[in-house]
Design a protein around this motif. Structure first.
Motif, PDB file in Angstrom:
ATOM      1  N   LEU A 102       0.872  -1.184   0.000  1.00  0.00           N
ATOM      2  CA  LEU A 102       0.000   0.000   0.000  1.00  0.00           C
ATOM      3  C   LEU A 102       0.899   1.221   0.000  1.00  0.00           C
ATOM      4  O   LEU A 102       1.914   1.238  -0.677  1.00  0.00           O
ATOM      5  CB  LEU A 102      -0.934  -0.041   1.224  1.00  0.00           C
ATOM      6  CG  LEU A 102      -1.894  -1.236   1.227  1.00  0.00           C
ATOM      7  CD1 LEU A 102      -2.529  -1.388   2.576  1.00  0.00           C
ATOM      8  CD2 LEU A 102      -2.951  -1.056   0.160  1.00  0.00           C
ATOM      9  N   GLN A 103       0.539   2.240   0.784  1.00  0.00           N
ATOM     10  CA  GLN A 103       1.356   3.461   0.830  1.00  0.00           C
ATOM     11  C   GLN A 103       2.612   3.149   1.638  1.00  0.00           C
ATOM     12  O   GLN A 103       2.663   3.371   2.841  1.00  0.00           O
ATOM     13  CB  GLN A 103       0.546   4.573   1.485  1.00  0.00           C
ATOM     14  CG  GLN A 103       1.176   5.939   1.353  1.00  0.00           C
ATOM     15  CD  GLN A 103       0.214   7.035   1.738  1.00  0.00           C
ATOM     16  OE1 GLN A 103      -0.146   7.850   0.920  1.00  0.00           O
ATOM     17  NE2 GLN A 103      -0.219   7.068   2.983  1.00  0.00           N
ATOM     18  N   SER A 104       3.618   2.586   0.978  1.00  0.00           N
ATOM     19  CA  SER A 104       4.791   2.112   1.713  1.00  0.00           C
ATOM     20  C   SER A 104       6.035   2.261   0.862  1.00  0.00           C
ATOM     21  O   SER A 104       5.977   2.610  -0.316  1.00  0.00           O
ATOM     22  CB  SER A 104       4.623   0.647   2.104  1.00  0.00           C
ATOM     23  OG  SER A 104       5.039  -0.187   1.044  1.00  0.00           O
ATOM     24  N   CYS A 105       7.174   1.969   1.480  1.00  0.00           N
ATOM     25  CA  CYS A 105       8.445   2.036   0.764  1.00  0.00           C
ATOM     26  C   CYS A 105       8.944   0.640   0.425  1.00  0.00           C
ATOM     27  O   CYS A 105      10.086   0.490   0.004  1.00  0.00           O
ATOM     28  CB  CYS A 105       9.464   2.780   1.600  1.00  0.00           C
ATOM     29  SG  CYS A 105       9.866   1.936   3.138  1.00  0.00           S
ATOM     30  N   THR A 106       8.141  -0.373   0.654  1.00  0.00           N
ATOM     31  CA  THR A 106       8.487  -1.798   0.502  1.00  0.00           C
ATOM     32  C   THR A 106       9.678  -2.196   1.362  1.00  0.00           C
ATOM     33  O   THR A 106      10.260  -3.243   1.171  1.00  0.00           O
ATOM     34  CB  THR A 106       8.788  -2.206  -0.963  1.00  0.00           C
ATOM     35  OG1 THR A 106      10.037  -1.634  -1.355  1.00  0.00           O
ATOM     36  CG2 THR A 106       7.706  -1.796  -1.907  1.00  0.00           C
ATOM     37  N   GLY A 107       9.999  -1.366   2.332  1.00  0.00           N
ATOM     38  CA  GLY A 107      11.161  -1.651   3.183  1.00  0.00           C
ATOM     39  C   GLY A 107      11.054  -2.951   3.939  1.00  0.00           C
ATOM     40  O   GLY A 107      12.064  -3.605   4.199  1.00  0.00           O
ATOM     41  N   ASN A 108       9.823  -3.333   4.284  1.00  0.00           N
ATOM     42  CA  ASN A 108       9.682  -4.564   5.050  1.00  0.00           C
ATOM     43  C   ASN A 108       9.989  -5.786   4.196  1.00  0.00           C
ATOM     44  O   ASN A 108      10.653  -6.716   4.651  1.00  0.00           O
ATOM     45  CB  ASN A 108       8.279  -4.652   5.636  1.00  0.00           C
ATOM     46  CG  ASN A 108       8.013  -3.503   6.588  1.00  0.00           C
ATOM     47  OD1 ASN A 108       8.593  -3.425   7.653  1.00  0.00           O
ATOM     48  ND2 ASN A 108       7.167  -2.585   6.169  1.00  0.00           N
ATOM     49  N   SER A 109       9.518  -5.775   2.927  1.00  0.00           N
ATOM     50  CA  SER A 109       9.873  -6.896   2.033  1.00  0.00           C
ATOM     51  C   SER A 109      11.368  -6.910   1.805  1.00  0.00           C
ATOM     52  O   SER A 109      12.003  -7.968   1.812  1.00  0.00           O
ATOM     53  CB  SER A 109       9.189  -6.785   0.680  1.00  0.00           C
ATOM     54  OG  SER A 109       7.979  -6.138   0.775  1.00  0.00           O
ATOM     55  N   LEU A 112      13.356  -8.313   4.487  1.00  0.00           N
ATOM     56  CA  LEU A 112      13.241  -9.767   4.544  1.00  0.00           C
ATOM     57  C   LEU A 112      14.084 -10.428   3.449  1.00  0.00           C
ATOM     58  O   LEU A 112      14.663 -11.488   3.657  1.00  0.00           O
ATOM     59  CB  LEU A 112      11.756 -10.129   4.374  1.00  0.00           C
ATOM     60  CG  LEU A 112      11.314 -11.541   4.666  1.00  0.00           C
ATOM     61  CD1 LEU A 112      11.727 -11.949   6.059  1.00  0.00           C
ATOM     62  CD2 LEU A 112       9.808 -11.626   4.540  1.00  0.00           C
ATOM     63  N   LEU A 113      14.144  -9.796   2.287  1.00  0.00           N
ATOM     64  CA  LEU A 113      14.787 -10.438   1.130  1.00  0.00           C
ATOM     65  C   LEU A 113      16.279 -10.168   1.043  1.00  0.00           C
ATOM     66  O   LEU A 113      17.053 -11.038   0.665  1.00  0.00           O
ATOM     67  CB  LEU A 113      14.146  -9.923  -0.165  1.00  0.00           C
ATOM     68  CG  LEU A 113      12.690 -10.282  -0.350  1.00  0.00           C
ATOM     69  CD1 LEU A 113      12.112  -9.507  -1.505  1.00  0.00           C
ATOM     70  CD2 LEU A 113      12.550 -11.768  -0.564  1.00  0.00           C
ATOM     71  N   ASN A 115      18.921 -10.086   2.687  1.00  0.00           N
ATOM     72  CA  ASN A 115      19.846 -10.474   3.733  1.00  0.00           C
ATOM     73  C   ASN A 115      21.192 -10.791   3.115  1.00  0.00           C
ATOM     74  O   ASN A 115      21.288 -11.191   1.960  1.00  0.00           O
ATOM     75  CB  ASN A 115      19.318 -11.677   4.498  1.00  0.00           C
ATOM     76  CG  ASN A 115      18.255 -11.257   5.483  1.00  0.00           C
ATOM     77  OD1 ASN A 115      18.263 -10.127   5.958  1.00  0.00           O
ATOM     78  ND2 ASN A 115      17.357 -12.165   5.769  1.00  0.00           N
ATOM     79  N   ALA A 116      22.252 -10.604   3.891  1.00  0.00           N
ATOM     80  CA  ALA A 116      23.593 -10.807   3.359  1.00  0.00           C
ATOM     81  C   ALA A 116      23.810 -12.258   2.957  1.00  0.00           C
ATOM     82  O   ALA A 116      24.334 -12.552   1.900  1.00  0.00           O
ATOM     83  CB  ALA A 116      24.622 -10.393   4.410  1.00  0.00           C
ATOM     84  N   ASN A 117      23.343 -13.155   3.794  1.00  0.00           N
ATOM     85  CA  ASN A 117      23.544 -14.582   3.551  1.00  0.00           C
ATOM     86  C   ASN A 117      22.425 -15.097   2.651  1.00  0.00           C
ATOM     87  O   ASN A 117      21.558 -14.336   2.261  1.00  0.00           O
ATOM     88  CB  ASN A 117      23.573 -15.311   4.893  1.00  0.00           C
ATOM     89  CG  ASN A 117      24.733 -14.827   5.716  1.00  0.00           C
ATOM     90  OD1 ASN A 117      25.825 -14.673   5.195  1.00  0.00           O
ATOM     91  ND2 ASN A 117      24.479 -14.551   6.977  1.00  0.00           N
ATOM     92  N   PRO A 118      22.453 -16.365   2.307  1.00  0.00           N
ATOM     93  CA  PRO A 118      21.355 -16.878   1.480  1.00  0.00           C
ATOM     94  C   PRO A 118      19.995 -16.535   2.052  1.00  0.00           C
ATOM     95  O   PRO A 118      19.012 -16.522   1.315  1.00  0.00           O
ATOM     96  CB  PRO A 118      21.610 -18.389   1.483  1.00  0.00           C
ATOM     97  CG  PRO A 118      23.065 -18.526   1.684  1.00  0.00           C
ATOM     98  CD  PRO A 118      23.507 -17.355   2.493  1.00  0.00           C
ATOM     99  N   GLY A 119      19.924 -16.213   3.344  1.00  0.00           N
ATOM    100  CA  GLY A 119      18.656 -15.754   3.876  1.00  0.00           C
ATOM    101  C   GLY A 119      17.720 -16.896   4.168  1.00  0.00           C
ATOM    102  O   GLY A 119      16.812 -17.190   3.404  1.00  0.00           O
ATOM    103  N   VAL A 120      17.965 -17.547   5.298  1.00  0.00           N
ATOM    104  CA  VAL A 120      17.111 -18.674   5.647  1.00  0.00           C
ATOM    105  C   VAL A 120      15.683 -18.193   5.861  1.00  0.00           C
ATOM    106  O   VAL A 120      14.726 -18.854   5.477  1.00  0.00           O
ATOM    107  CB  VAL A 120      17.652 -19.373   6.908  1.00  0.00           C
ATOM    108  CG1 VAL A 120      16.931 -20.675   7.140  1.00  0.00           C
ATOM    109  CG2 VAL A 120      19.138 -19.619   6.780  1.00  0.00           C
ATOM    110  N   ASP A 121      15.566 -16.987   6.457  1.00  0.00           N
ATOM    111  CA  ASP A 121      14.224 -16.458   6.664  1.00  0.00           C
ATOM    112  C   ASP A 121      13.530 -16.214   5.333  1.00  0.00           C
ATOM    113  O   ASP A 121      12.339 -16.472   5.186  1.00  0.00           O
ATOM    114  CB  ASP A 121      14.296 -15.137   7.436  1.00  0.00           C
ATOM    115  CG  ASP A 121      14.654 -15.368   8.895  1.00  0.00           C
ATOM    116  OD1 ASP A 121      14.523 -16.525   9.340  1.00  0.00           O
ATOM    117  OD2 ASP A 121      15.074 -14.417   9.551  1.00  0.00           O
ATOM    118  N   ALA A 122      14.328 -15.731   4.358  1.00  0.00           N
ATOM    119  CA  ALA A 122      13.744 -15.432   3.057  1.00  0.00           C
ATOM    120  C   ALA A 122      13.256 -16.693   2.362  1.00  0.00           C
ATOM    121  O   ALA A 122      12.409 -16.631   1.471  1.00  0.00           O
ATOM    122  CB  ALA A 122      14.761 -14.716   2.180  1.00  0.00           C
TER     123      ALA A 122
END
Lengths: 420, 283
Positions: A102-109, A112-113, A115-122
């Protein structure tokens, strides 16, 4: 200001705190198992499995289990839940999710995406059946709209809607239009929310309006829960404020939903208690310096900064902000603001920006809007009032002296009257 | 601050100036006077420690390990303790205001019954005229120990004490794991939500502090001014308990009875009969 419209109660069969801890967690585990059995019976929405994904991403089993253990601990669950969280991650392919900007900067995505490493959370973003996400999806224009409509229709009442950003309601919502048909944010949120099983408001903008809602809030931006309140839509909302919200909190919330099929217990501002029970201040590594009265005095105080003293005097808002940053940290647990040497700015609190500025001064420095452009902080307002009182007192005392002198002269002039 | 308890205390005559005797009566009971000064001390400490908590001004001690010193923790701790004492005294005072009758028994509070003074146009006119030097006489209200301005300000004072206590409890609770602050903050959670989080609660706490500072300055000036203007011995009264009678405001030559109190037992002075000693502080 912000009235969370949902206070999810655990279902009737759920264990309560009256049980002994052991019994409590055993019942909780049984509940999770029962729900995940039901989930497993469903068809996976994706052909992708956890195993192939881990292999493709080059994530070792060890790394994955580490992420699982961290998430379990963040959820305030004991280690008997480790394997259940892993199973929930596996079953996440059966959980349809619609991620709406919505009215956002997509900073939260991005948090999440990127990350320096392969990003297990991602990984989880790949794993969950992300039906619609503007940031990640290949289609655009009408094709993207079609995907969204198809997903809403197919998973009516089953999907989780993740919103990122606030809803501007001024001017009929025209400050935000998305897609070839120019749907306003109001229409989009109403449409998606009505058919969702649950809503996750990711980031402060979605939770409380955030920066777009800062004074003077030209777009009349609202957080998702506030907006749904005005529209009488009762879909439960979990607020995950922070700017950006840490990936652990998003992943934890989704995994928890996969595990139990219900939303977590929320605090008074609609935030999950497992992440927002304590203040930044309570879990801060510099807390002992606060209690000892050892503060960094300013940004040129090299000794204080090097010794890692408390950042309260350079504006840390940790005592006013609830979040678990100090525990889970950002970027795969690498660091977080206070560790990096800047105070907390209280980004996970309702009214963030207006209530927490100035960021580099203690809270008494907050400036309030006054008429005629005379904005001032509380102490200035108080001191001016005190000065006005002093002037008033001086004037009154002076007037009294003059008046008394006049009265005495008058009394002297007419003494015979009094004696009569 | 008046008491509703009527105490039969000997009246006394004091000579303020040669030839200017005043009939004094016991207006401030022992508890009232002690409470007044204890409150005064608590408020001074609370303001000073509160300013430290808001923006610590004491020099830091880097010679010691953080594990050995607890400056902020102690200032905070004593701030909270002083706050609880102040709240306890406030609650006693509010109970007295609401439920203690003129005769000292439970019922509809005597001071609550004086509320009409706040809504009387005549009372406001008389009192403001007195303070604005347009009238020489201190207005006298038969039905109230307080003037309308006083009544309004003291009501606001106690309301502010409640507000600052409530916000203080909400701010103190997150530092504690259990206890009265924690469960009372749980009960008052809707207030916290209504205010919009701890940052706003803190802001309210700060503004109410400024109200107390302003009140104190105005209160001291008004009391001193009143005491000097009318000679009603109020400043002395909050220490000794005795203040001048209200209908006795203007200086007049002393009567024989007043100069020789022993003679009073035989024959009461007309002044003292006119107005039986009534509890109440007046300034």
């Amino acid at each position: 200001m912000n009235r969370p419209h949902t206070q999810t109660e655990p279902p009737a069969q759920a264990p309560t705190q009256e049980h002994s801890p052991r019994e409590y967690y055993e019942r909780l585990a049984a509940e999770a198992d029962a729900h995940m059995d039901r989930l497993e019976a469903k068809e996976p929405l994706k052909e992708l499995t956890l195993g192939t994904l881990l292999k493709r991403r080059g994530v070792t089993r060890r790394e994955f289990l580490k992420m699982v253990a961290v998430t379990t601990a963040a959820l305030s669950l004991p280690s008997i839940f480790d394997l259940r969280v892993a199973r929930a991650a596996e079953l996440a392919t059966r959980l349809p999710v619609i991620w709406q900007e919505l009215q956002s900067c997509t900073g939260n995505s991005i948090a999440l995406l990127r990350n320096a490493n392969p990003g297990v959370d991602a990984l989880l973003l790949d794993l969950i059946s992300l039906e619609y996400s503007e940031v990640l999806m290949a289609p655009s224009g009408q094709a993207a709209e079609d995907v969204l409509e198809a997903a809403i229709e197919r998973y009516d009442g089953q999907y989780i809607a993740v919103f990122e950003g606030s809803v501007p309601v001024a001017d009929g919502g025209n400050y935000l239009t998305i897609g070839p048909a120019g749907h306003t944010g109001i229409e989009i949120v109403e449409h998606i929310s009505r058919h969702a099983a649950a809503i996750v408001a990711a980031g402060t903008c979605a939770a409380y309006g955030g920066i777009p809602a800062a004074r003077p809030n030209p777009t009349a931006a609202l957080g998702i829960a506030d907006f749904l309140n005005t529209r009488r839509i009762n879909t439960p909302v979990v607020n995950l404020p922070a700017c950006p919200v840490s990936s652990t909190n998003i992943v934890g919330t989704i995994l928890e939903y996969a595990m139990f099929g219900r939303l977590p217990q929320l605090d008074a501002f609609g935030r999950p208690l497992w992440a927002y029970r304590d203040r930044i201040h309570d879990k801060c590594e510099r807390r002992s310096h606060f209690d000892a009265g050892q503060f960094v005095e300013g940004w040129n105080d090299q000794e204080g900064l090097k010794r890692g003293l408390c950042l309260f005097k350079v504006g840390c808002k940790g005592p006013m902000a609830y979040n678990n940053c100090g525990v889970v940290r950002y970027n795969e647990g690498t660091s977080w603001p206070i560790m990096a040497g800047h105070g907390c700015i209280g980004c996970s609190e309702p009214g963030f920006w207006d209530t927490m500025t100035p960021f580099e001064e203690p809270l008494p420095g907050r400036v309030y809007p006054l008429p005629f452009g005379l904005d001032a902080d509380a102490d200035t307002i108080g001191a001016v009032a005190l000065g006005a009182a002093a002037v008033g007192i001086a004037a009154h005392a002076g007037a009294t002296v003059v008046k008394s002198a006049l009265e005495q002269r008058q009394a002297k002039q007419e003494p015979p009257k009094k004696e009569q | 601050m008046a008491t509703s308890t009527v105490r039969a205390r000997p009246k006394a005559v004091v000579l303020q100036k040669p030839g200017r005797p005043r009939m004094v009566v016991y207006v401030f009971g022992r508890y009232i006077r002690i409470a007044h000064w204890v409150r005064n001390g608590l408020l001074i400490w609370l303001v000073l420690s509160g300013i430290y908590i808001g923006n610590p001004f004491l020099a830091r001690n880097l010679a010691s390990e953080a594990s050995d010193i607890f400056i902020m923790a102690q200032v905070r701790g004593w701030h909270v303790i002083a706050g609880w004492i102040l709240l306890a005294m406030t609650l006693v005072r509010i109970f007295q205001f609401l439920f203690i009758r003129q005769d000292g028994k439970l019922g509809l509070g005597a001071e609550l019954r004086m509320a009409p003074v706040m809504f009387s146009w005549r009372a406001w006119r008389d009192q403001l005229a007195f303070y604005l030097l347009m009238k020489r006489d201190h207005p006298h209200f038969t039905y109230s120990n307080y003037g309308p301005l006083q009544y309004l300000v003291y009501t606001m004072l106690y309301a502010s004490l409640l507000v600052i206590s409530v916000t203080g409890i909400i701010l103190a609770a997150p530092y504690l794991s259990s206890g009265i602050a924690v469960w009372s903050a749980d009960i008052m959670r809707p207030i916290e939500v209504w205010m919009g989080g701890l940052a706003n609660v803190r802001a309210v706490h700060r503004f109410v502090m400024w109200f107390f500072i302003l009140f104190t300055v105005a209160h001291i000036y008004m009391a001193v001014w009143n005491s000097m203007r009318t000679g009603n011995l109020l400043i002395e009264g909050i220490v000794s308990g005795f203040a001048a009678k209200d209908d006795d405001v203007h200086a007049r030559p002393a009567t024989d009875d007043e100069l020789e109190p022993a003679a009073k037992t035989a024959k009461k002075s007309p002044t003292s009969e006119k107005q039986p000693p009534k509890a109440g502080g007046k300034h």
